[in-house]
Scaffold this motif. Structure first.
Motif, short mmCIF file in Angstrom:
data_model
loop_
_atom_site.label_atom_id
_atom_site.label_comp_id
_atom_site.label_asym_id
_atom_site.label_seq_id
_atom_site.Cartn_x
_atom_site.Cartn_y
_atom_site.Cartn_z
N ALA A 294 19.30 -121.35 11.41
CA ALA A 294 20.15 -121.71 9.90
C ALA A 294 19.06 -122.63 9.37
N ARG A 295 17.91 -123.46 9.79
CA ARG A 295 16.52 -123.47 8.85
C ARG A 295 15.12 -123.09 8.36
N SER A 296 15.67 -121.26 9.16
CA SER A 296 14.96 -120.51 8.44
C SER A 296 15.64 -119.73 7.70
N ALA A 297 16.96 -119.43 7.63
CA ALA A 297 17.75 -119.38 6.37
C ALA A 297 18.13 -119.82 4.93
N ARG A 298 17.31 -121.41 5.04
CA ARG A 298 17.73 -122.23 4.43
C ARG A 298 18.68 -123.23 4.27
N VAL A 299 19.63 -122.58 5.52
CA VAL A 299 20.87 -123.47 4.93
C VAL A 299 21.85 -124.43 5.69
N THR A 300 22.35 -125.05 6.09
CA THR A 300 23.30 -126.06 6.78
C THR A 300 23.37 -125.61 8.13
N ARG A 301 22.91 -127.07 9.45
CA ARG A 301 23.84 -126.21 9.99
C ARG A 301 25.49 -125.91 10.55
N GLY A 302 25.58 -126.63 8.93
CA GLY A 302 27.77 -126.20 9.42
C GLY A 302 27.51 -125.56 8.28
N ALA A 303 26.82 -124.18 7.64
CA ALA A 303 26.92 -123.59 6.90
C ALA A 303 26.91 -122.01 7.97
N PHE A 304 26.16 -122.45 8.50
CA PHE A 304 26.48 -121.70 9.60
C PHE A 304 27.61 -121.44 11.16
N TYR A 305 27.88 -122.06 10.66
CA TYR A 305 29.62 -121.96 11.82
C TYR A 305 30.71 -122.05 10.65
N HIS A 306 30.00 -121.92 9.28
CA HIS A 306 31.38 -121.59 8.54
C HIS A 306 31.26 -119.92 8.40
N HIS A 307 30.52 -119.23 8.72
CA HIS A 307 30.13 -117.62 9.09
C HIS A 307 30.04 -116.99 10.39
N PHE A 308 29.94 -117.80 11.45
CA PHE A 308 30.02 -117.91 12.54
C PHE A 308 30.19 -118.99 13.28
N ALA A 309 31.19 -117.99 14.92
CA ALA A 309 31.32 -118.94 15.54
C ALA A 309 30.59 -119.77 16.38
N ASP A 310 30.01 -118.84 16.77
CA ASP A 310 28.39 -118.97 17.75
C ASP A 310 27.28 -117.81 17.24
N LYS A 311 26.35 -118.36 18.35
CA LYS A 311 25.11 -117.36 18.08
C LYS A 311 25.12 -115.56 18.42
N ALA A 312 26.06 -115.43 19.78
CA ALA A 312 26.72 -114.29 19.57
C ALA A 312 27.45 -113.43 18.06
N GLU A 313 28.13 -113.97 17.99
CA GLU A 313 28.81 -113.94 16.84
C GLU A 313 27.43 -112.96 16.04
N LEU A 314 27.28 -113.61 16.16
CA LEU A 314 26.12 -113.10 14.67
C LEU A 314 25.72 -112.33 15.26
N PHE A 315 24.90 -112.23 16.25
CA PHE A 315 24.19 -111.16 16.83
C PHE A 315 24.89 -110.32 16.67
N ASP A 316 26.35 -109.77 17.00
CA ASP A 316 27.29 -108.84 16.84
C ASP A 316 26.87 -108.22 15.49
N ALA A 317 27.31 -109.24 13.95
CA ALA A 317 26.96 -109.06 12.90
C ALA A 317 25.68 -108.05 12.48
N LEU A 318 24.96 -108.73 13.37
CA LEU A 318 23.85 -108.58 13.05
C LEU A 318 23.10 -106.73 13.28
N ILE A 319 23.92 -106.69 14.94
CA ILE A 319 23.97 -104.97 15.29
C ILE A 319 24.82 -104.53 15.36
N ALA A 320 25.28 -105.23 14.22
CA ALA A 320 26.53 -103.60 13.01
C ALA A 320 26.38 -103.46 11.24
N ALA A 321 25.16 -104.75 11.63
CA ALA A 321 24.57 -104.25 9.66
C ALA A 321 23.25 -103.17 10.20
N MET A 322 22.26 -103.46 11.40
CA MET A 322 21.58 -102.73 11.82
C MET A 322 21.76 -101.25 11.86
#
Length: 206
Positions: A40-68
């Motif tokens: 969240a800090r690297s993306a320059r957003v709040t922790r709350g913003a993170f949880y608005h889009h992803f339930a956890d780190k694994a869900e974010l990783f899933d989205a990253l792999i799909a994008a790649m």
């Protein structure tokens, strides 16, 4: 589709910022070493913003792999479509090997994703993108038999695995150029026996 509102555009930008920041951090430090706060800090957003889009780190990783994988498929498709019809499968495979040799793809998609997302989910993502292209290319014309479709699926999975393993071997090889050429010959010989448009020559041969 109607144009997106400013809120929707901002939400999309935030999501992409999180995915991009996570990708950079995972490559630099490893998936297990990176926390949600750092992303969240690297993306320059709040922790709350993170949880608005992803339930956890694994869900974010899933989205990253799909994008790649989506990006990889676009590159493979472009390479195949720019080649003569008889050489499209080979051109796509060579482009896929180039993608697999990129450090970020090799580290995150090939090595880390199966452990984090599980084999079944990785296959689902693969077959929605790069592997799906290869399966379609090997299946042949519409109306192909069930056996032809099954064989195409099996062949695509095997060829994809061969390409990924070749990328691993190329990393740190004393002569990557020669090894890459040999790897393509091996894949070429396999594709030549399976391509639906057989004209006496391998569809993957240059």
């Amino acid at each position: 589709m109607p144009p997106k509102s400013r809120r929707e555009e901002y939400a999309d930008a935030t999501r992409q910022a999180l995915i991009g920041a996570a990708g950079e951090l995972f490559v630099a430090q490893g998936y297990q070493q990176v926390g949600i706060e750092a992303i969240a800090r690297s993306a320059r957003v709040t922790r709350g913003a993170f949880y608005h889009h992803f339930a956890d780190k694994a869900e974010l990783f899933d989205a990253l792999i799909a994008a790649m994988q989506e990006d990889a498929a676009a590159r493979v498709k472009a390479a195949a479509e720019s080649a003569p019809k008889a050489k499209r499968i080979g051109a796509g495979i060579r482009a896929f090997l180039d993608v697999c040799c990129e450090p970020a793809y090799r580290q995150l998609v090939i090595d880390t994703a199966p452990a984090v997302l599980g084999t079944a989910r990785c296959r689902e993502i693969e077959e929605a993108h790069v592997y799906g292209l290869l399966i379609g290319a090997l299946t042949g014309p519409a109306g192909s038999s069930e056996k032809a479709r099954t064989n195409a699926y099996l062949a695509a999975r095997m060829i994809g695995s061969m390409v990924c393993e070749a990328a691993r071997l190329l990393d740190g090889s004393d002569d990557p150029g020669a090894l890459k050429a040999e790897a393509l010959k091996v894949v070429d010989s396999m594709v030549g026996t399976l391509a639906p448009d057989k004209g006496g020559k391998s569809a993957a041969r240059k």
